[in-house]
Enzyme design. Structure first.
Site, PDB file in Angstrom:
ATOM      1  N   HIS A  29       2.466  -6.677 -14.692  1.00 50.55           N
ATOM      2  CA  HIS A  29       1.069  -6.411 -14.324  1.00 50.55           C
ATOM      3  C   HIS A  29       0.889  -6.577 -12.818  1.00 50.55           C
ATOM      4  O   HIS A  29       1.647  -7.301 -12.189  1.00 50.55           O
ATOM      5  CB  HIS A  29       0.131  -7.465 -14.935  1.00 50.55           C
ATOM      6  CG  HIS A  29       0.219  -7.644 -16.402  1.00 50.55           C
ATOM      7  ND1 HIS A  29      -0.706  -7.119 -17.256  1.00 50.55           N
ATOM      8  CD2 HIS A  29       1.105  -8.322 -17.178  1.00 50.55           C
ATOM      9  CE1 HIS A  29      -0.411  -7.463 -18.508  1.00 50.55           C
ATOM     10  NE2 HIS A  29       0.687  -8.193 -18.484  1.00 50.55           N
ATOM     11  N   TYR A  30      -0.153  -5.983 -12.281  1.00 48.15           N
ATOM     12  CA  TYR A  30      -0.662  -6.490 -10.999  1.00 48.15           C
ATOM     13  C   TYR A  30      -1.916  -7.298 -11.293  1.00 48.15           C
ATOM     14  O   TYR A  30      -2.602  -7.058 -12.293  1.00 48.15           O
ATOM     15  CB  TYR A  30      -0.876  -5.400  -9.958  1.00 48.15           C
ATOM     16  CG  TYR A  30      -1.940  -4.341 -10.155  1.00 48.15           C
ATOM     17  CD1 TYR A  30      -3.247  -4.643 -10.570  1.00 48.15           C
ATOM     18  CD2 TYR A  30      -1.654  -3.014  -9.846  1.00 48.15           C
ATOM     19  CE1 TYR A  30      -4.212  -3.659 -10.697  1.00 48.15           C
ATOM     20  CE2 TYR A  30      -2.616  -2.025  -9.980  1.00 48.15           C
ATOM     21  CZ  TYR A  30      -3.893  -2.354 -10.398  1.00 48.15           C
ATOM     22  OH  TYR A  30      -4.842  -1.377 -10.519  1.00 48.15           O
ATOM     23  N   THR A  31      -2.196  -8.266 -10.401  1.00 48.61           N
ATOM     24  CA  THR A  31      -3.347  -9.141 -10.633  1.00 48.61           C
ATOM     25  C   THR A  31      -4.671  -8.413 -10.385  1.00 48.61           C
ATOM     26  O   THR A  31      -5.691  -8.754 -10.997  1.00 48.61           O
ATOM     27  CB  THR A  31      -3.310 -10.380  -9.730  1.00 48.61           C
ATOM     28  OG1 THR A  31      -3.242  -9.935  -8.361  1.00 48.61           O
ATOM     29  CG2 THR A  31      -2.111 -11.265 -10.042  1.00 48.61           C
ATOM     30  N   GLU A  94       2.572 -11.497 -13.948  1.00 46.52           N
ATOM     31  CA  GLU A  94       1.551 -10.942 -13.064  1.00 46.52           C
ATOM     32  C   GLU A  94       2.091 -10.932 -11.638  1.00 46.52           C
ATOM     33  O   GLU A  94       2.599 -11.940 -11.140  1.00 46.52           O
ATOM     34  CB  GLU A  94       0.266 -11.795 -13.110  1.00 46.52           C
ATOM     35  CG  GLU A  94      -0.553 -11.640 -14.386  1.00 46.52           C
ATOM     36  CD  GLU A  94      -1.473 -10.406 -14.365  1.00 46.52           C
ATOM     37  OE1 GLU A  94      -1.466  -9.654 -13.368  1.00 46.52           O
ATOM     38  OE2 GLU A  94      -2.188 -10.221 -15.366  1.00 46.52           O
ATOM     39  N   HIS A 136       1.803  -2.754 -18.004  1.00 49.41           N
ATOM     40  CA  HIS A 136       0.576  -2.863 -18.790  1.00 49.41           C
ATOM     41  C   HIS A 136       0.047  -1.470 -19.145  1.00 49.41           C
ATOM     42  O   HIS A 136      -0.484  -1.244 -20.227  1.00 49.41           O
ATOM     43  CB  HIS A 136      -0.467  -3.665 -17.993  1.00 49.41           C
ATOM     44  CG  HIS A 136      -1.494  -4.324 -18.850  1.00 49.41           C
ATOM     45  ND1 HIS A 136      -2.532  -5.041 -18.324  1.00 49.41           N
ATOM     46  CD2 HIS A 136      -1.650  -4.373 -20.194  1.00 49.41           C
ATOM     47  CE1 HIS A 136      -3.288  -5.504 -19.320  1.00 49.41           C
ATOM     48  NE2 HIS A 136      -2.766  -5.106 -20.464  1.00 49.41           N
ATOM     49  N   ASP A 146      -2.211  -0.773 -14.429  1.00 49.36           N
ATOM     50  CA  ASP A 146      -1.281  -1.603 -13.652  1.00 49.36           C
ATOM     51  C   ASP A 146       0.116  -1.614 -14.291  1.00 49.36           C
ATOM     52  O   ASP A 146       0.217  -1.429 -15.510  1.00 49.36           O
ATOM     53  CB  ASP A 146      -1.828  -3.039 -13.503  1.00 49.36           C
ATOM     54  CG  ASP A 146      -2.062  -3.764 -14.831  1.00 49.36           C
ATOM     55  OD1 ASP A 146      -2.732  -3.221 -15.712  1.00 49.36           O
ATOM     56  OD2 ASP A 146      -1.536  -4.883 -14.982  1.00 49.36           O
TER      57      ASP A 146
HETATM   58 ZN   LIG Z   1      -2.404  -6.040 -16.545  1.00 49.28          ZN
END
Ligand SMILES: [Zn+2]
Length: 234
Positions: A29-31, A94, A136, A146
């Site tokens: 994921h990215y935050t 993340e 994600h 993301d």
């Molecule tokens: Zn995510």
């Protein structure tokens, strides 16, 4: 294995993996936050009910919030290959990055190198197959975008994390519908074609996004899907 310093913070946001589920996937994921601090505050807040197992900051600092044997809460409503409880089936990571809400910053090299080291460690510990390294956007297709089109999936695969398809002649000839191919890979049958294709291309044909071009299926898209299916059925 390279030495990794991992900062430990205990998030209140976790529970037991359901049934006998073991981590068989990594979900990246990215935050989508302005910085690590903002993300960290959310993961430590029980009223937010959000957590990854790990977070990788822009300078490569790694923080662990949930033990690997527990179920962290990062996937939300999601599905891959018919599995709808991806939190039970995965390790969630993340990556600190502002994402689309903050102008889609590049991922710094130090951060990506730390992420690769961490992933290789997790992969070895749980024997996670290359095709099970997911974003994600792969598992919550249409709801999440993301880690985004700037994420260097090909570089990760070249460095032992995940699989990057290199289509051969047969992959161009194989005549499979893109939708059935994508569902065969694991994407959700609940999604419309246009959404599936957009998110597949965000990962495998990011140049389309960088050129602001339209997400249309081309011969190369077909070939990529076939190359991935070939790896899956190898
Ligand atoms: Zn995510």
């Amino acid at each position: 294995m390279l030495h990794m310093d991992i900062i430990k913070k205990k998030s209140p946001n976790f529970n037991d993996r359901v049934g006998d589920a073991k981590p068989d996937y990594i979900v990246l994921h990215y935050t989508g936050t302005k910085d690590a601090q903002e993300a960290c505050e959310a993961y430590m807040d029980s009223s937010v009910a959000l957590s990854p197992h790990y977070m990788v900051d822009v300078d490569g600092t790694i923080t662990q919030f949930v033990d690997e044997d527990k179920r962290a809460w990062h996937a939300g409503k999601s599905s891959w290959g018919g599995c709808e409880d991806m939190n039970s089936a995965s390790i969630g990571i993340e990556i600190v990055n502002g994402g689309h809400a903050h102008g889609l910053p590049e991922y710094p090299a130090d951060q990506i190198e730390a992420l690769i080291t961490l992933c290789k460690d997790v992969i070895a510990r749980h024997d996670i197959p290359p095709l099970n390294i997911l974003g994600h956007s792969d598992i919550s297709t249409g709801r999440k975008v993301d880690p985004g089109e700037n994420f260097p999936w090909e570089y990760l695969a070249d460095n032992g994390v995940g699989f990057w398809p290199h289509p051969d002649e047969d992959d161009y000839k194989a005549n499979i519908g893109v939708r059935s191919g994508l569902l065969g890979l694991g994407y959700s049958s609940q999604c419309e074609d246009v959404v599936l294709i957009r998110e597949f291309q965000r990962r495998y044909q990011p140049e389309i996004f960088h050129k602001n071009a339209t997400n249309v299926v081309c011969e190369y898209t077909h070939a990529l899907v076939n190359a991935l299916l070939r790896e899956k059925h190898r």
